[in-house]
Every structure is written in C-alpha cells, then in structure tokens.
Design a protein around this motif. Structure first.
Motif, short mmCIF file in Angstrom:
data_model
loop_
_atom_site.label_atom_id
_atom_site.label_comp_id
_atom_site.label_asym_id
_atom_site.label_seq_id
_atom_site.Cartn_x
_atom_site.Cartn_y
_atom_site.Cartn_z
N PRO A 24 61.42 -19.55 63.20
CA PRO A 24 60.03 -19.23 63.56
C PRO A 24 59.94 -18.37 64.83
O PRO A 24 59.06 -17.52 64.94
CB PRO A 24 59.37 -20.59 63.77
CG PRO A 24 60.21 -21.55 63.02
CD PRO A 24 61.61 -21.00 63.09
N LEU A 25 60.85 -18.59 65.77
CA LEU A 25 60.84 -17.77 66.99
C LEU A 25 61.16 -16.32 66.69
O LEU A 25 60.55 -15.40 67.26
CB LEU A 25 61.83 -18.33 68.02
CG LEU A 25 61.46 -19.68 68.62
CD1 LEU A 25 62.57 -20.16 69.55
CD2 LEU A 25 60.13 -19.61 69.36
N LEU A 26 62.10 -16.08 65.77
CA LEU A 26 62.42 -14.71 65.37
C LEU A 26 61.21 -14.05 64.69
O LEU A 26 60.93 -12.87 64.91
CB LEU A 26 63.64 -14.68 64.45
CG LEU A 26 64.97 -15.08 65.09
CD1 LEU A 26 66.08 -15.07 64.04
CD2 LEU A 26 65.31 -14.18 66.26
N GLU A 27 60.51 -14.82 63.88
CA GLU A 27 59.32 -14.30 63.22
C GLU A 27 58.25 -13.95 64.25
O GLU A 27 57.61 -12.89 64.18
CB GLU A 27 58.77 -15.32 62.22
CG GLU A 27 57.56 -14.82 61.47
CD GLU A 27 57.04 -15.82 60.44
OE1 GLU A 27 55.98 -15.53 59.87
OE2 GLU A 27 57.69 -16.86 60.21
N MET A 28 58.05 -14.83 65.23
CA MET A 28 57.07 -14.56 66.29
C MET A 28 57.46 -13.31 67.08
O MET A 28 56.60 -12.47 67.39
CB MET A 28 56.95 -15.76 67.22
CG MET A 28 56.18 -16.91 66.64
SD MET A 28 56.09 -18.26 67.83
CE MET A 28 57.06 -19.49 66.95
#
Length: 115
Positions: A24-28
C-alpha cells in the motif's frame, strides 16, 4: 492529501507483515508522485548488492522483484553520493555505470529517483 493520510493510517493499523505494509505504501507513493514504478530495495553491504524486494509497476517501465545490481555501481548509491535525488539525464550523469547499462532496457525515459 487527507485520503493519503487515511490510507497510511489504515495500512499501518492493519498490516500483519512487511509485504502488507509495503505494497500500500508503494501505491500511495505512486499516487503522490505519478511515477510508473515504485519499489523498495534492500542493500546488503557485506554482499555488495542492492535488490528490489517489492515493486509496483503501472506503466511501460517494469522493475522486477528480485532484480539486483552491484551496490558499488548502483544508481541509488551514485545518487546519494552526488546529492542528486532525481534526474532525467542518467546517461550523461552516470553513463559509465554497469548497473545503468544492465537495466537500461527497463527504462523508457531513463529517470532515476532515490529517496
């Protein structure tokens, strides 16, 4: 920005593994920066290598998970040492890098970002 903070809090709260936190951090990060690929690497100084542990690719640029390069010659190491955090001129800055040549086929616009 409120949506991103909310997503970050939710990810931190619900993650039960490194992967559940990182993806999710990479997506953000992708949503904030607009970069085609975001990824987290590990650097093993004793082995002299940098390895892509997790990657998120949404465009034509595809950085594969498990991809590794020599840390001594990596673009991130060069970026850190030269205080250049972003460039669209990899070839002129670090054209002698074997790592850059090794991954050249991966880059559409030859951008290097290291944070």
């Amino acid at each position: 920005m409120d949506i991103i903070v909310t997503q970050l809090v939710e990810s931190l709260h619900s993650a039960r593994s490194t992967e559940q936190l990182v993806r999710p951090l990479l997506e953000m990060l992708n949503n904030i920066t607009g970069m085609e690929s975001t990824y987290l690497t590990t650097i093993e100084l004793d082995k002299g290598k940098q390895t892509v542990k997790y990657a998120r690719n949404i465009g034509t640029l595809a950085i594969p998970e498990g991809f590794d390069v020599s840390w001594a010659d990596s673009l991130c190491k060069r970026s850190i040492e030269s205080c250049v955090t972003t460039t669209s001129d990899v070839e002129n800055l670090w054209g002698d890098s074997k790592a850059a040549k090794k991954i050249r086929y991966l880059f559409v616009h030859e951008h290097a970002y290291c944070f």
